[in-house]
Motif scaffolding. Structure first.
Motif, PDB file in Angstrom:
ATOM      1  N   GLU A  60       0.825  -1.208   0.000  1.00  0.00           N
ATOM      2  CA  GLU A  60       0.000   0.000   0.000  1.00  0.00           C
ATOM      3  C   GLU A  60       0.861   1.261   0.000  1.00  0.00           C
ATOM      4  N   GLN A  61       1.982   1.229   0.716  1.00  0.00           N
ATOM      5  CA  GLN A  61       2.893   2.380   0.725  1.00  0.00           C
ATOM      6  C   GLN A  61       3.485   2.606  -0.667  1.00  0.00           C
ATOM      7  N   GLU A  64       0.793   4.053  -2.908  1.00  0.00           N
ATOM      8  CA  GLU A  64       0.519   5.471  -2.656  1.00  0.00           C
ATOM      9  C   GLU A  64       1.621   6.365  -3.227  1.00  0.00           C
ATOM     10  N   GLU A  68       0.925   9.112  -6.099  1.00  0.00           N
ATOM     11  CA  GLU A  68       1.314  10.527  -5.932  1.00  0.00           C
ATOM     12  C   GLU A  68       2.106  10.994  -7.153  1.00  0.00           C
TER      13      GLU A  68
END
Length: 140
Positions: A60-61, A64, A68
């Motif tokens: 998930e990191q 993200e 971005e």
């Protein structure tokens, strides 16, 4: 029309997103990242025990961070780019998400990451073309 873009850190996926943002700028566009636990466990874990929550959190990191970057693309200016993550194998993850969310058009790169997964992901594009509901665009 709902447009889904399969998104990872590969150049073809980035080209697919840019294509979708240019061609479907008036549509609802969602970038989907499929967290594939085996990629994280092979690269980051040693020993017989795996903390699945940590593996998913790492995925998930990464997603993200990629989302971005995607929002910063010139093509994304003024577009409400939606994002989503799922856990699983890429082809079924993409197809299942498309079916569950009434996606009418899937856009994806012709292949994904480098190395072994690049070879395997070429077959992902083929599987998505065969199984996805609606229109599928493959970008090289």
């Amino acid at each position: 029309m709902a447009v889904l873009v399969a998104y990872d850190d590969s150049d073809p996926a980035k080209k697919a997103l840019k294509h979708a943002l240019r061609v479907h700028s008036d549509e609802e566009i969602t970038a989907l990242y499929v967290i594939t636990p085996s990629e994280y466990t092979a690269a980051h874990e040693s020993g017989p025990f795996v903390d699945w929550d940590e593996v998913v959190e790492r995925g998930e990191q990464e997603a993200e961070e990629l989302f971005e970057e995607a929002r910063q693309l010139p093509e994304a200016s003024g577009i409400d780019l939606r994002t989503a993550t799922v856990v699983g194998h890429p082809a079924p993850g993409i197809v299942d998400y498309a079916e569950e969310n009434d996606v009418e058009h899937v856009v994806l790169g012709s292949h994904g990451r480098t190395g072994v997964s690049r070879i395997l992901l070429g077959s992902v594009a083929e599987q998505v073309v065969r199984r996805a509901p609606g229109i599928v665009t493959v970008v090289r």
